[in-house]
Motif scaffolding. Structure first.
Motif, PDB file in Angstrom:
ATOM      1  N   MET A 261      -8.020  11.462   1.397  1.00 42.06           N
ATOM      2  CA  MET A 261      -7.795  10.280   0.578  1.00 42.06           C
ATOM      3  C   MET A 261      -8.332   9.048   1.275  1.00 42.06           C
ATOM      4  SD  MET A 261      -4.084  10.435  -1.179  1.00 42.06           S
ATOM      5  CE  MET A 261      -3.642  11.890  -0.256  1.00 42.06           C
ATOM      6  N   ASP A 262      -9.369   8.486   0.696  1.00 39.52           N
ATOM      7  CA  ASP A 262     -10.013   7.345   1.347  1.00 39.52           C
ATOM      8  C   ASP A 262     -10.014   6.151   0.396  1.00 39.52           C
ATOM      9  OD1 ASP A 262     -11.432   5.711   2.974  1.00 39.52           O
ATOM     10  OD2 ASP A 262     -13.378   6.672   2.638  1.00 39.52           O
ATOM     11  N   PHE A 263      -9.359   5.085   0.834  1.00 42.99           N
ATOM     12  CA  PHE A 263      -9.302   3.877  -0.002  1.00 42.99           C
ATOM     13  C   PHE A 263     -10.062   2.723   0.639  1.00 42.99           C
ATOM     14  CE2 PHE A 263      -5.483   6.367  -0.952  1.00 42.99           C
ATOM     15  CZ  PHE A 263      -5.619   6.506  -2.327  1.00 42.99           C
ATOM     16  N   SER A 264     -10.895   3.071   1.641  1.00 39.30           N
ATOM     17  CA  SER A 264     -11.543   2.018   2.431  1.00 39.30           C
ATOM     18  C   SER A 264     -12.582   1.222   1.631  1.00 39.30           C
ATOM     19  CB  SER A 264     -12.191   2.622   3.675  1.00 39.30           C
ATOM     20  OG  SER A 264     -13.120   3.615   3.294  1.00 39.30           O
ATOM     21  N   ASP A 265     -13.057   1.803   0.506  1.00 30.37           N
ATOM     22  CA  ASP A 265     -14.084   1.081  -0.256  1.00 30.37           C
ATOM     23  C   ASP A 265     -13.484   0.094  -1.266  1.00 30.37           C
ATOM     24  OD1 ASP A 265     -13.016   3.150  -1.687  1.00 30.37           O
ATOM     25  OD2 ASP A 265     -14.885   3.732  -2.691  1.00 30.37           O
ATOM     26  N   LEU A 266     -12.163   0.070  -1.389  1.00 30.18           N
ATOM     27  CA  LEU A 266     -11.530  -0.861  -2.330  1.00 30.18           C
ATOM     28  C   LEU A 266     -11.410  -2.248  -1.703  1.00 30.18           C
ATOM     29  CD1 LEU A 266      -8.502   1.230  -3.711  1.00 30.18           C
ATOM     30  CD2 LEU A 266     -10.682   0.826  -4.833  1.00 30.18           C
ATOM     31  N   SER A 267     -11.549  -3.284  -2.518  1.00 25.90           N
ATOM     32  CA  SER A 267     -11.286  -4.643  -2.023  1.00 25.90           C
ATOM     33  C   SER A 267      -9.779  -4.756  -1.781  1.00 25.90           C
ATOM     34  CB  SER A 267     -11.710  -5.676  -3.056  1.00 25.90           C
ATOM     35  OG  SER A 267     -10.822  -5.623  -4.172  1.00 25.90           O
ATOM     36  N   ASP A 268      -9.368  -5.786  -1.048  1.00 22.92           N
ATOM     37  CA  ASP A 268      -7.934  -5.963  -0.773  1.00 22.92           C
ATOM     38  C   ASP A 268      -7.139  -6.018  -2.080  1.00 22.92           C
ATOM     39  OD1 ASP A 268      -8.543  -6.016   1.881  1.00 22.92           O
ATOM     40  OD2 ASP A 268      -8.301  -8.184   2.135  1.00 22.92           O
ATOM     41  N   GLU A 269      -7.652  -6.815  -3.011  1.00 24.66           N
ATOM     42  CA  GLU A 269      -6.942  -6.985  -4.279  1.00 24.66           C
ATOM     43  C   GLU A 269      -6.819  -5.662  -5.034  1.00 24.66           C
ATOM     44  OE1 GLU A 269      -7.317  -9.772  -8.231  1.00 24.66           O
ATOM     45  OE2 GLU A 269      -8.379 -10.401  -6.417  1.00 24.66           O
ATOM     46  N   ASP A 270      -7.903  -4.884  -5.032  1.00 28.10           N
ATOM     47  CA  ASP A 270      -7.871  -3.585  -5.716  1.00 28.10           C
ATOM     48  C   ASP A 270      -6.947  -2.595  -5.008  1.00 28.10           C
ATOM     49  OD1 ASP A 270      -9.495  -4.416  -7.737  1.00 28.10           O
ATOM     50  OD2 ASP A 270     -11.356  -3.590  -6.897  1.00 28.10           O
ATOM     51  N   LEU A 271      -6.856  -2.738  -3.697  1.00 28.87           N
ATOM     52  CA  LEU A 271      -5.961  -1.849  -2.937  1.00 28.87           C
ATOM     53  C   LEU A 271      -4.509  -2.075  -3.372  1.00 28.87           C
ATOM     54  CD1 LEU A 271      -5.571   0.252  -0.635  1.00 28.87           C
ATOM     55  CD2 LEU A 271      -5.351  -1.663   0.946  1.00 28.87           C
ATOM     56  N   TRP A 272      -4.117  -3.350  -3.502  1.00 25.45           N
ATOM     57  CA  TRP A 272      -2.739  -3.633  -3.948  1.00 25.45           C
ATOM     58  C   TRP A 272      -2.504  -3.094  -5.359  1.00 25.45           C
ATOM     59  CZ3 TRP A 272      -0.793  -4.274   0.368  1.00 25.45           C
ATOM     60  CH2 TRP A 272      -1.200  -5.222   1.316  1.00 25.45           C
TER      61      TRP A 272
ATOM     62  N   GLY B  19       4.372   7.651  -9.294  1.00 28.78           N
ATOM     63  CA  GLY B  19       5.120   8.539  -8.392  1.00 28.78           C
ATOM     64  C   GLY B  19       4.261   9.345  -7.445  1.00 28.78           C
ATOM     65  N   MET B  20       3.106   8.811  -7.035  1.00 26.01           N
ATOM     66  CA  MET B  20       2.177   9.563  -6.175  1.00 26.01           C
ATOM     67  C   MET B  20       2.418   9.238  -4.698  1.00 26.01           C
ATOM     68  SD  MET B  20      -0.948   9.056  -8.836  1.00 26.01           S
ATOM     69  CE  MET B  20      -2.206  10.177  -8.254  1.00 26.01           C
ATOM     70  N   LYS B  21       3.253  10.076  -4.091  1.00 28.60           N
ATOM     71  CA  LYS B  21       3.716   9.819  -2.722  1.00 28.60           C
ATOM     72  C   LYS B  21       2.596   9.757  -1.688  1.00 28.60           C
ATOM     73  CE  LYS B  21       7.344  12.122  -1.150  1.00 28.60           C
ATOM     74  NZ  LYS B  21       8.447  13.106  -1.015  1.00 28.60           N
ATOM     75  N   GLU B  22       1.756  10.792  -1.658  1.00 28.59           N
ATOM     76  CA  GLU B  22       0.715  10.871  -0.616  1.00 28.59           C
ATOM     77  C   GLU B  22      -0.229   9.679  -0.700  1.00 28.59           C
ATOM     78  OE1 GLU B  22       1.519  13.626  -2.356  1.00 28.59           O
ATOM     79  OE2 GLU B  22       2.318  14.944  -0.793  1.00 28.59           O
ATOM     80  N   GLU B  23      -0.578   9.322  -1.944  1.00 26.73           N
ATOM     81  CA  GLU B  23      -1.499   8.193  -2.149  1.00 26.73           C
ATOM     82  C   GLU B  23      -0.882   6.892  -1.634  1.00 26.73           C
ATOM     83  OE1 GLU B  23      -1.036  10.651  -4.151  1.00 26.73           O
ATOM     84  OE2 GLU B  23      -2.927  11.290  -5.010  1.00 26.73           O
ATOM     85  N   VAL B  24       0.383   6.685  -1.968  1.00 23.06           N
ATOM     86  CA  VAL B  24       1.051   5.441  -1.552  1.00 23.06           C
ATOM     87  C   VAL B  24       1.148   5.374  -0.022  1.00 23.06           C
ATOM     88  CG1 VAL B  24       3.237   4.151  -1.616  1.00 23.06           C
ATOM     89  CG2 VAL B  24       2.288   5.103  -3.725  1.00 23.06           C
ATOM     90  N   ALA B  25       1.436   6.511   0.609  1.00 23.99           N
ATOM     91  CA  ALA B  25       1.498   6.536   2.079  1.00 23.99           C
ATOM     92  C   ALA B  25       0.121   6.212   2.669  1.00 23.99           C
ATOM     93  CB  ALA B  25       1.984   7.907   2.555  1.00 23.99           C
ATOM     94  N   ALA B  26      -0.931   6.804   2.090  1.00 25.09           N
ATOM     95  CA  ALA B  26      -2.287   6.558   2.599  1.00 25.09           C
ATOM     96  C   ALA B  26      -2.692   5.093   2.401  1.00 25.09           C
ATOM     97  CB  ALA B  26      -3.280   7.481   1.886  1.00 25.09           C
ATOM     98  N   GLN B  27      -2.305   4.512   1.262  1.00 24.25           N
ATOM     99  CA  GLN B  27      -2.638   3.102   0.995  1.00 24.25           C
ATOM    100  C   GLN B  27      -1.872   2.167   1.938  1.00 24.25           C
ATOM    101  OE1 GLN B  27      -1.465   3.573  -2.985  1.00 24.25           O
ATOM    102  NE2 GLN B  27      -3.440   4.406  -3.635  1.00 24.25           N
TER     103      GLN B  27
END
Length: 223
Positions: free
Chosen positions: A1-12, A22-30
């Motif tokens: 799971m890679d969220f490094s290409d998202l802008s800060d605003e898009d990450l939030w 309810g996506m636990k793994e994604e929220v932990a990675a973010q």
């Protein structure tokens, strides 16, 4: 799971969306990604997790989401909180308040109470969850130890509801009644009952309970 290409605003926004779903793994990675970008634990909590839970709370109140979905969202929030909690403690981050919550003596129901506890935590409260079947002494002990702003009591049986008054009376006898804001809730509990037993507030559901708690803390701070 890679969220490094998202802008800060898009990450939030992505974090809020995934928490809502309810996506636990994604929220932990973010959460890790945001910390890696240099955001403080407090910022990640506020801009990501609390913002996401606020949306969940509104949709729960308005009947768009139901208890199972809210529990899934709360669990996703928990995955982020597990990463943030030790960091928040280290930085001495200001919590908006402290709450002791428990199901009263004779009652072993805790889904609703746990939901309130998770959503309170999501709103920035430090929550001491006493679990089920708590007598007055358990509540008193926790109040003396943690000095909370708020105490929450829950009951799901009409037979255990009256025990809330026993706890409130015990607070009075110990001279602690004026030090805490007493909130009660649970399926058979009503506004009328809450007034009759001397509680300060009745939380119809978890979303309302969070709104009442936040309003009380704002009022206390303004005073």
């Amino acid at each position: 799971m890679d969220f490094s290409d998202l802008s800060d605003e898009d990450l939030w926004l992505q974090m809020q969306d995934d928490l809502y779903d309810g996506m636990k793994e994604e929220v932990a990675a973010q959460t890790r990604e945001a910390l890696g970008r240099g955001f403080s634990p407090q910022e990640v909590l506020g801009l990501g997790l609390v913002a996401g839970m606020d949306i969940v709370g509104v949709d729960f109140r308005d009947g768009v989401l139901f208890v199972p979905e809210v529990l899934m969202a709360a669990n996703a929030m928990k995955a982020g909180m597990e990463i943030l909690r030790p960091l928040l403690v280290e930085t001495g981050a200001a919590r908006i308040g402290t709450m002791v919550i428990g199901t009263v003596k004779g009652d072993i129901h805790d889904i609703g109470k746990n939901l309130v506890a998770m959503m309170m935590e999501g709103a920035g409260f430090e929550v001491i969850n006493l679990g089920i079947n708590n007598d007055a002494d358990k509540f008193l002990e926790a109040i003396k130890q943690h000095q909370p702003d708020i105490i929450g009591m829950s009951a799901l049986l009409t037979t255990t509801m009256p025990y809330m008054k026993v706890v409130i009376d015990a607070l009075g006898e110990e001279g602690l009644r004026d030090t805490v804001y007493v909130m009660v809730g649970g399926a058979p509990v009503t506004e009328t009952f809450a007034k009759a037993v001397g509680a300060d507030a009745y939380g119809r559901d978890a979303a309302v309970a969070v709104e009442l708690a936040k309003a009380f803390m704002n009022k206390r701070r303004a005073a």
